[in-house]
Scaffold this active site. Sequence first.
Site, PDB file in Angstrom:
ATOM      1  N   ARG A   1      18.634  37.699  20.067  1.00  0.00           N
ATOM      2  CA  ARG A   1      19.456  38.911  19.992  1.00  0.00           C
ATOM      3  C   ARG A   1      19.582  39.629  21.328  1.00  0.00           C
ATOM      4  NH1 ARG A   1      16.790  39.879  14.791  1.00  0.00           N
ATOM      5  NH2 ARG A   1      18.195  39.179  13.142  1.00  0.00           N
TER       6      ARG A   1
ATOM      7  N   LYS B   1      31.849  41.136  31.154  1.00  0.00           N
ATOM      8  CA  LYS B   1      32.503  40.148  30.294  1.00  0.00           C
ATOM      9  C   LYS B   1      31.762  38.825  30.406  1.00  0.00           C
ATOM     10  CE  LYS B   1      37.408  41.347  29.924  1.00  0.00           C
ATOM     11  NZ  LYS B   1      38.771  40.874  30.285  1.00  0.00           N
TER      12      LYS B   1
ATOM     13  N   GLU C   1      41.961  36.682  43.304  1.00  0.00           N
ATOM     14  CA  GLU C   1      41.559  37.913  42.615  1.00  0.00           C
ATOM     15  C   GLU C   1      41.586  39.110  43.560  1.00  0.00           C
ATOM     16  OE1 GLU C   1      41.176  38.262  39.476  1.00  0.00           O
ATOM     17  OE2 GLU C   1      40.875  36.214  38.729  1.00  0.00           O
TER      18      GLU C   1
ATOM     19  N   LYS D   1      37.697  47.251  40.796  1.00  0.00           N
ATOM     20  CA  LYS D   1      37.373  46.756  39.450  1.00  0.00           C
ATOM     21  C   LYS D   1      36.439  47.719  38.724  1.00  0.00           C
ATOM     22  CE  LYS D   1      36.048  42.951  36.573  1.00  0.00           C
ATOM     23  NZ  LYS D   1      35.810  41.517  36.397  1.00  0.00           N
TER      24      LYS D   1
ATOM     25  N   GLU E   1      38.034  47.127  27.216  1.00  0.00           N
ATOM     26  CA  GLU E   1      39.399  46.620  27.309  1.00  0.00           C
ATOM     27  C   GLU E   1      40.274  47.090  26.150  1.00  0.00           C
ATOM     28  OE1 GLU E   1      40.820  42.606  29.406  1.00  0.00           O
ATOM     29  OE2 GLU E   1      40.279  42.261  27.323  1.00  0.00           O
TER      30      GLU E   1
ATOM     31  N   ARG F   1      41.894  48.608  31.102  1.00  0.00           N
ATOM     32  CA  ARG F   1      41.245  47.424  31.668  1.00  0.00           C
ATOM     33  C   ARG F   1      42.130  46.168  31.561  1.00  0.00           C
ATOM     34  NH1 ARG F   1      34.907  45.463  31.070  1.00  0.00           N
ATOM     35  NH2 ARG F   1      35.179  43.500  32.190  1.00  0.00           N
TER      36      ARG F   1
ATOM     37  N   ASN G   1      44.078  41.796  33.979  1.00  0.00           N
ATOM     38  CA  ASN G   1      44.549  40.478  33.543  1.00  0.00           C
ATOM     39  C   ASN G   1      45.931  40.136  34.085  1.00  0.00           C
ATOM     40  OD1 ASN G   1      42.495  39.303  31.626  1.00  0.00           O
ATOM     41  ND2 ASN G   1      42.736  41.345  30.757  1.00  0.00           N
TER      42      ASN G   1
ATOM     43  N   HIS H   1      47.013  36.532  34.564  1.00  0.00           N
ATOM     44  CA  HIS H   1      46.066  35.698  33.838  1.00  0.00           C
ATOM     45  C   HIS H   1      46.607  35.146  32.518  1.00  0.00           C
ATOM     46  CE1 HIS H   1      43.342  37.230  36.815  1.00  0.00           C
ATOM     47  NE2 HIS H   1      42.319  36.583  36.300  1.00  0.00           N
TER      48      HIS H   1
ATOM     49  N   HIS I   1      45.859  31.556  33.074  1.00  0.00           N
ATOM     50  CA  HIS I   1      44.846  30.901  32.248  1.00  0.00           C
ATOM     51  C   HIS I   1      45.460  29.745  31.453  1.00  0.00           C
ATOM     52  CE1 HIS I   1      41.437  34.143  31.924  1.00  0.00           C
ATOM     53  NE2 HIS I   1      41.300  33.336  32.964  1.00  0.00           N
TER      54      HIS I   1
ATOM     55  N   HIS J   1      40.512  28.002  39.384  1.00  0.00           N
ATOM     56  CA  HIS J   1      40.930  29.228  38.708  1.00  0.00           C
ATOM     57  C   HIS J   1      41.926  30.028  39.554  1.00  0.00           C
ATOM     58  CE1 HIS J   1      40.687  32.895  36.309  1.00  0.00           C
ATOM     59  NE2 HIS J   1      40.424  33.560  37.404  1.00  0.00           N
TER      60      HIS J   1
END
Length: 345
Positions: free
Chosen positions: A105, A127, A169, A206, A216, A220, A224, A227, A231, A246
């Site tokens: 956990r 993230k 980025e 950021k 998000e 936020r 992206n 992306h 992506h 990437h």
Amino acid sequence: METIIFSSRIAQDLTRFLDSKKYSKLGVIMDSNTVKHCYPLVSTHLPEHSSFIFEAGEVNKTLDTCVKIWDWMTENSFDRKTLILNIGGGVTGDMGGFCASTYKRGIRFINLPTTLLSQVDASVGGKLGIDFKGFKNHIGVFNQPEGVLIGEEFLGTLPEPELRSGYAEVIKHGLIRNVNYFNSLKTENWQAQSWKDIISVSVGIKRDVVDKDPKEDGLRKILNFGHTIGHAVESYYLDTPFHLLHGEAIAIGMIAEAYLSHKFLRLPKEELGIIQENLLAVFGKIQIDKKGFDTIIDLCFQDKKNEGNALNFSLLKRIGECDFNIVVGREAVAEALDYYNQLSN
């Protein structure tokens, strides 16, 4: 928010940071490249620890690798006071942090990002996750590391394509939030810059966005930009001999989404031209397989910003200002991919 340390003496600063923490055991997660090139820069300063090493590459950011990491944690009798140190790029930080956050956990972890991409982006903001059935970061959680130590000296271990991947980025941060920063970034001799200054500004951009919207829910989403399509293109080529890094895929995504920004938010045509000119100067251009357009668009629908059957994009009003939740249809995405394909480098 996580503690971020900008270090010019990474081994000594890591020792100091670990000495300030109480933990029962230390586990170190690395990939096969990091253990050769980056681990030696800090290994002699680390206390006793157990290591897990996986084969480098996005293709290994999977549930199968996670099972091996959880097995390693269990076999080493890691308890909830154990501390995990992730040494590596975005794949290591995302997956190592995810495994730490779900083992018993949740146990604490520290990120030691070794690539430009992970230093300016992946290791900041909490993230964490893995790819699943070809979908990028499809399974994951939000959870902050105990700390992030950013050492510029790691950048000297990178091959140029990896450094350039992270630069995508950096460019994105200027495009979405700071026109002056964008204008200051080099496209010729881009390798000859003050990376310390660039990392500091990008991390600041950021962090400011993440502070305002940690989960998000709104703002936020601007992080992206590039992306949704990027992506999808990255995922499309992931299992093919033609493998895109990437940042290379995100550069394609930013050009395509800048076109959508012009179409839907009236990004000035002159600024669209500046964006594509700068990105092509650094990243060059590939020809996307037109037969793959439908698959790429289908992959866009797996983007986590989407709601229902709508494709939600983060798009630019102008350089330095980004909006989010802009609904775009399949035909417009195909048009954007065609636009990219017709550009000359």
